[in-house]
Motif scaffolding. Sequence first.
Motif, PDB file in Angstrom:
ATOM      1  N   ALA A 242       0.791  -1.216   0.066  1.00  0.00           N
ATOM      2  CA  ALA A 242       0.047   0.006  -0.159  1.00  0.00           C
ATOM      3  C   ALA A 242       0.771   1.312  -0.016  1.00  0.00           C
ATOM      4  CB  ALA A 242      -1.026  -0.100   1.366  1.00  0.00           C
ATOM      5  N   GLY A 243       2.227   1.068  -0.126  1.00  0.00           N
ATOM      6  CA  GLY A 243       2.988   2.415   0.224  1.00  0.00           C
ATOM      7  C   GLY A 243       3.092   2.919   1.565  1.00  0.00           C
ATOM      8  N   GLU A 244       2.600   2.273   2.458  1.00  0.00           N
ATOM      9  CA  GLU A 244       2.611   2.951   3.733  1.00  0.00           C
ATOM     10  C   GLU A 244       3.715   2.679   4.389  1.00  0.00           C
ATOM     11  OE1 GLU A 244       2.336   4.602   6.885  1.00  0.00           O
ATOM     12  OE2 GLU A 244       0.351   4.659   6.008  1.00  0.00           O
ATOM     13  N   ARG A 245       4.775   3.552   4.433  1.00  0.00           N
ATOM     14  CA  ARG A 245       6.224   3.114   5.054  1.00  0.00           C
ATOM     15  C   ARG A 245       6.693   4.226   6.289  1.00  0.00           C
ATOM     16  NH1 ARG A 245       8.685   0.543   1.249  1.00  0.00           N
ATOM     17  NH2 ARG A 245      10.865   1.047   2.074  1.00  0.00           N
ATOM     18  N   SER A 246       5.372   4.685   7.024  1.00  0.00           N
ATOM     19  CA  SER A 246       5.683   5.630   7.946  1.00  0.00           C
ATOM     20  C   SER A 246       6.335   4.916   9.369  1.00  0.00           C
ATOM     21  CB  SER A 246       4.321   6.384   8.383  1.00  0.00           C
ATOM     22  OG  SER A 246       3.429   5.490   8.953  1.00  0.00           O
ATOM     23  N   VAL A 247       6.210   3.614   9.448  1.00  0.00           N
ATOM     24  CA  VAL A 247       6.681   3.129  10.544  1.00  0.00           C
ATOM     25  C   VAL A 247       7.300   1.659  10.081  1.00  0.00           C
ATOM     26  CG1 VAL A 247       5.318   4.168  12.447  1.00  0.00           C
ATOM     27  CG2 VAL A 247       4.291   2.087  11.275  1.00  0.00           C
ATOM     28  N   LEU A 248       7.875   1.561   8.933  1.00  0.00           N
ATOM     29  CA  LEU A 248       8.315   0.368   8.432  1.00  0.00           C
ATOM     30  C   LEU A 248       9.596  -0.503   9.068  1.00  0.00           C
ATOM     31  CD1 LEU A 248       7.553  -1.711   6.229  1.00  0.00           C
ATOM     32  CD2 LEU A 248       8.871  -0.740   4.701  1.00  0.00           C
ATOM     33  N   SER A 249      10.259   0.742   9.620  1.00  0.00           N
ATOM     34  CA  SER A 249      11.465   0.262  10.386  1.00  0.00           C
ATOM     35  C   SER A 249      11.046  -0.532  11.575  1.00  0.00           C
ATOM     36  CB  SER A 249      12.195   1.410  10.676  1.00  0.00           C
ATOM     37  OG  SER A 249      11.597   2.354  11.478  1.00  0.00           O
ATOM     38  N   GLY A 250      10.216  -0.161  12.330  1.00  0.00           N
ATOM     39  CA  GLY A 250       9.510  -0.801  13.404  1.00  0.00           C
ATOM     40  C   GLY A 250       9.340  -2.266  12.997  1.00  0.00           C
ATOM     41  N   TYR A 251       8.578  -2.419  11.910  1.00  0.00           N
ATOM     42  CA  TYR A 251       8.186  -3.899  11.559  1.00  0.00           C
ATOM     43  C   TYR A 251       9.457  -4.685  11.311  1.00  0.00           C
ATOM     44  CZ  TYR A 251       3.499  -1.597  10.979  1.00  0.00           C
ATOM     45  OH  TYR A 251       2.568  -0.826  11.075  1.00  0.00           O
ATOM     46  N   GLU A 270      19.730  -9.443   7.334  1.00  0.00           N
ATOM     47  CA  GLU A 270      18.900  -8.686   6.099  1.00  0.00           C
ATOM     48  C   GLU A 270      17.744  -7.798   6.465  1.00  0.00           C
ATOM     49  OE1 GLU A 270      19.873  -8.610   2.847  1.00  0.00           O
ATOM     50  OE2 GLU A 270      21.693  -9.498   3.597  1.00  0.00           O
ATOM     51  N   ALA A 271      16.956  -8.309   7.524  1.00  0.00           N
ATOM     52  CA  ALA A 271      15.963  -7.721   8.172  1.00  0.00           C
ATOM     53  C   ALA A 271      16.423  -6.409   8.622  1.00  0.00           C
ATOM     54  CB  ALA A 271      15.343  -8.523   9.063  1.00  0.00           C
ATOM     55  N   LEU A 272      17.499  -6.413   9.577  1.00  0.00           N
ATOM     56  CA  LEU A 272      18.303  -5.247  10.184  1.00  0.00           C
ATOM     57  C   LEU A 272      18.637  -4.138   9.395  1.00  0.00           C
ATOM     58  CD1 LEU A 272      20.092  -7.092  13.127  1.00  0.00           C
ATOM     59  CD2 LEU A 272      17.694  -5.791  13.304  1.00  0.00           C
ATOM     60  N   LEU A 273      19.274  -4.541   8.238  1.00  0.00           N
ATOM     61  CA  LEU A 273      19.659  -3.604   7.225  1.00  0.00           C
ATOM     62  C   LEU A 273      18.432  -2.804   6.604  1.00  0.00           C
ATOM     63  CD1 LEU A 273      22.472  -5.806   5.304  1.00  0.00           C
ATOM     64  CD2 LEU A 273      22.840  -3.810   6.748  1.00  0.00           C
ATOM     65  N   LYS A 274      17.365  -3.770   6.213  1.00  0.00           N
ATOM     66  CA  LYS A 274      16.179  -2.773   5.868  1.00  0.00           C
ATOM     67  C   LYS A 274      15.632  -2.069   6.864  1.00  0.00           C
ATOM     68  CE  LYS A 274      14.925  -6.776   2.543  1.00  0.00           C
ATOM     69  NZ  LYS A 274      13.756  -7.747   2.100  1.00  0.00           N
TER      70      LYS A 274
END
Length: 695
Positions: A242-251, A270-274
């Motif tokens: 959906a292009g909802e990237r406001s808190v993607l780092s937390g996920y 890989e997850a931590l780099l993202k």
Amino acid sequence: MRSAVRLAAALLAGCAAFGTPAVARAQSVAAASAASAPGAQASAPDIDELKARIAADDRRRPLASITLAQQALAAAGLTPADRHWLRTRLVRDLSRLEQTDEAVAQAGIGRQQARDESERLHFDRLAMAALLDARRHDELLKRYQGVALRLPALAGDEANADARLLAADIWRLAGMAALGLGRLPEATELSTRALRILDERPDAVFEFSQTLTAIALVHSRSGRVDEALRTVQRAIDASEAAGERSVLSGYYLRKGHFLGLLGRTDEQREALLKARAAAQDELRPYNLAVAATNLADVALQKKDYRAALGHAEEAIPLVERSGDKESLWVCWVNKGIALNRLGQPGGIEWISNAIAAFAATPGMAANAADIQGLLAEELAFAHDYPRAYEAALQFKRLSDEVRKAADHKRIAEAQAAYEADKQQRQIEALEHERQYRQRFHWVLVLAAVMGLAAAVVAAISRHHVKRAYRAMRDMAFSDPLTGLRNRRHLVSSVQDDLAQARRLLANAGGAPANADVVFLMIDVDHFKAVNDMHGHAAGDAVLRQCATVLQRQLRESDTLVRWGGEEFLVFARQTNAGEIHVLAERLRASIAAHGFVLDDGQVLRKTCSIGYACHPLQQHAEGSAPVDWNDTVALADQCLYVAKASGRDVWVGVTASEARKAPEHVETRELRAGVEAGIWTLRCSDGREIVWPAS
């Protein structure tokens, strides 16, 4: 220790971001307060131009938006709708910059100016969201209690999609607050309510994904890490699609944590780099620090000491700015190990400084002991064997002190519980003695007046006989291990309870919402392994604690019975068959969340499987289920076997189908036959698949 301490702390904190520097934020708040003060007036702005300017502002650091909203709200001539829009934006932007008190105050002003109940709930939700961002979970739940009774009606209004979304989002916020306080059953129930509505709303991706991550954390804390990983991946997929990237780092941080628990370090990296890339894009320095800290830990596990050093040095200034001292000290340890393994000077000093910092902080003795063990290893690696030996001795001493402190705490808690119970028993004994003496006194007075001494003797004898009979009856109807009622008690009383339920239905002239009777069978998973590995005393301790945990989830009208072995039965009266799965999930989650403490101090994690059936499932129809309660219990037992076959730690239940009559199918005592004939409906825990046992 490092990844567990660091990342668990970060995730429990909600991976909150930090906004503008303190001085800038203080200036923003001062301006907000002045602009929103009563009596402040200015000329009406061009509202369309103002909204366009606010929308064009950087949502990650909305300083300009706050100033514009403040100026507009101070002006005269605004329509109620424009004022509502501006106040909403102001509350959200203040919360984004971590100005929680001001955000809550502005939400309160919006609530006072609201035109109807829906708008008041809207500003209640904004205040709760600000409190959740600040991790003020107790305050949030207090606010939730004030609106909780109004939410079911909103959620049930199928014609009003916005009202349903509002109810779902408040349930989501309350569920995340309950999770932050460690109240897993409550968090599960609230999050599940929210998810049922949010799953139908493709325009609520943020709320849907946030709810999924809360449920993922419940799975993780209940020991179901694989399920937690799958759930947080659903949140990531939905947000990215959906292009909802406001808190993607937390996920991605949560995903990295779960992968670390599973030992999948390459995928964790890989997850931590993202997460780090997303945190940079979101302007979230704290999440960036968490990602760098854990990347250093992963690099240490993979023995890539140069990369570990780089990540640790990246994390240290970020964590220093956040004020998270515990995380900072963990970064010192990571840097010290990397320097020492690379043969560079200063590594031992960094680790020693971390030990001193942890040791000087109340409640951090266990951390200091763990790092002392790491120091001994690093000194040995540097061939400084005398100091390594001294460090090892210190590690043992600190570990023994931590263990003793924990033992003393458990003993003190047990002693306090014993003394409280003893005092209560003494009070009850004194009260019984007082009542007995009072009755005996009046009996003697009566006997003296009437000259019936023989009557006194007979009365006293009857009193003691009745008391002895009641004691024998209680012993016969109670389980000596758990103190619960036993199967004999249920058999002796269930017919009266069922007759009362039938009278309730007959007098109501229809089907009241809470007139159903349900039997739930509960079995502790892999209980035999407890006896085999830890002894029967440990098994008894698990059963006693199971009884206590289950009893806490039930109403006074429900009866919990020790059915036999590791099985319990719940007889739920005056309930709603359509909502009994909520109780089943609460019971399952409460067992999964409990740490079972054995006599030697060990803590076990256990799960349970649950089967339930409503009584009667069908009445007075050819081929219908028998109305004998024993047959209903047998069906609940069959559901329990299906739960076991479906992987355990799950509930499976059967209720009457809408199509109640199936004359072509005569034999319906078998669960699978009744379900396949369409007579009964089978349900199971969300996200689980039913697996029928092999014949």
